[in-house]
Motif scaffolding. Sequence first.
Motif, mmCIF file in Angstrom:
data_model
loop_
_atom_site.group_PDB
_atom_site.id
_atom_site.type_symbol
_atom_site.label_atom_id
_atom_site.label_comp_id
_atom_site.label_asym_id
_atom_site.label_seq_id
_atom_site.Cartn_x
_atom_site.Cartn_y
_atom_site.Cartn_z
ATOM 1 N N TRP A 290 -8.122 2.457 3.238
ATOM 2 C CA TRP A 290 -7.406 2.633 1.966
ATOM 3 C C TRP A 290 -8.395 2.479 0.820
ATOM 4 C CZ3 TRP A 290 -2.065 3.569 1.763
ATOM 5 C CH2 TRP A 290 -1.383 3.459 2.987
ATOM 6 N N LEU B 296 0.823 -1.210 0.000
ATOM 7 C CA LEU B 296 0.000 0.000 0.000
ATOM 8 C C LEU B 296 0.861 1.266 0.000
ATOM 9 C CD1 LEU B 296 -2.756 -1.126 2.529
ATOM 10 C CD2 LEU B 296 -3.134 -0.587 0.099
ATOM 11 N N ARG C 252 -5.395 7.124 1.324
ATOM 12 C CA ARG C 252 -5.869 6.645 2.620
ATOM 13 C C ARG C 252 -6.494 7.775 3.411
ATOM 14 N NH1 ARG C 252 -0.302 5.561 6.136
ATOM 15 N NH2 ARG C 252 1.037 6.902 4.858
ATOM 16 N N GLU D 251 0.737 3.987 -2.789
ATOM 17 C CA GLU D 251 0.462 5.378 -2.434
ATOM 18 C C GLU D 251 1.536 6.296 -3.016
ATOM 19 O OE1 GLU D 251 -0.847 7.590 1.646
ATOM 20 O OE2 GLU D 251 1.057 6.508 1.712
#
Length: 282
Positions: free
Chosen positions: A278, A262, A273, A266
């Motif tokens: 998320w 993640l 988020r 990102e």
Amino acid sequence: MDALYAKLETLEPGIARLLAHNPSAFTYYGTQSYLVGETEVAVIDPGPDLPEHIEALVHAIAGRRLVAIMCTHTHRDHSPAAQPLANLTGAPIIGCAPLALEAVGPRADAAFDGDYTPDRVLADGDSVEIGGRSVRAVATPGHTSNHLCFAYGDALFTGDHVMGWSTTVVVPPDGEMAAYMASLDKLRQRQDRVYYPAHGPAVTNPQQYVRGLLGHRMQREKQILRLVGEQPRDIPDIVANAYPGLDPRLVTAAGGSVLAHLLDLERRGLVVREEQQWSKAA
């Protein structure tokens, strides 16, 4: 497997293995310490500070000159035996840089060795001479930022970067998925004949195996993107959907790997988020 603990196994000329008695969900049957060389030797990943394992290493060296005690990284199943072995033999500790991070919450794998103090730190491409042959450092950050593999001829000692029984745990803040993937790609471009990992069997088809690991991580990334694209999710929800039937002992590690994915997504602008949730970026 009990009969193999503290028993030196010759794998090929100039390479032998000792298995430490520290089995777990993260170490398989235990940490494999390797002896490299013949009249002069190096020990790669001396392992945990277990008196019977250190005694077995000293016995295996058997009067030969120990040139170097080499650590791939500083998790406590890899480096704590380095100092006791150095004290007994006078050999220098050479290899990865020191690194010790305190865990935030429950650990997903082995804790760091805060007592590790190398005599010499190897950078990518640096080498140590063992009986006229080189053991060369190959920097492979990802599992930890200080992780090294060691090349000896066409054999590569891969520590925890590539293991013969399981995928590697990549847990932030020190574990980083982008670095791990880049390090895998670095190995994919090499021509090693065999990998000797710290846990699990030797890998005899290295390039094919690494391509499989890269493919597995890319599939996991796509799976995570699909899940957060369906609805906002927190990490436990992603783990429950992405790892059905997972061994409860591995849930924390799986969550760490999901977080590593993640954070990489990102950084690339593919997910966003809000607090613990998320979502796929618009």
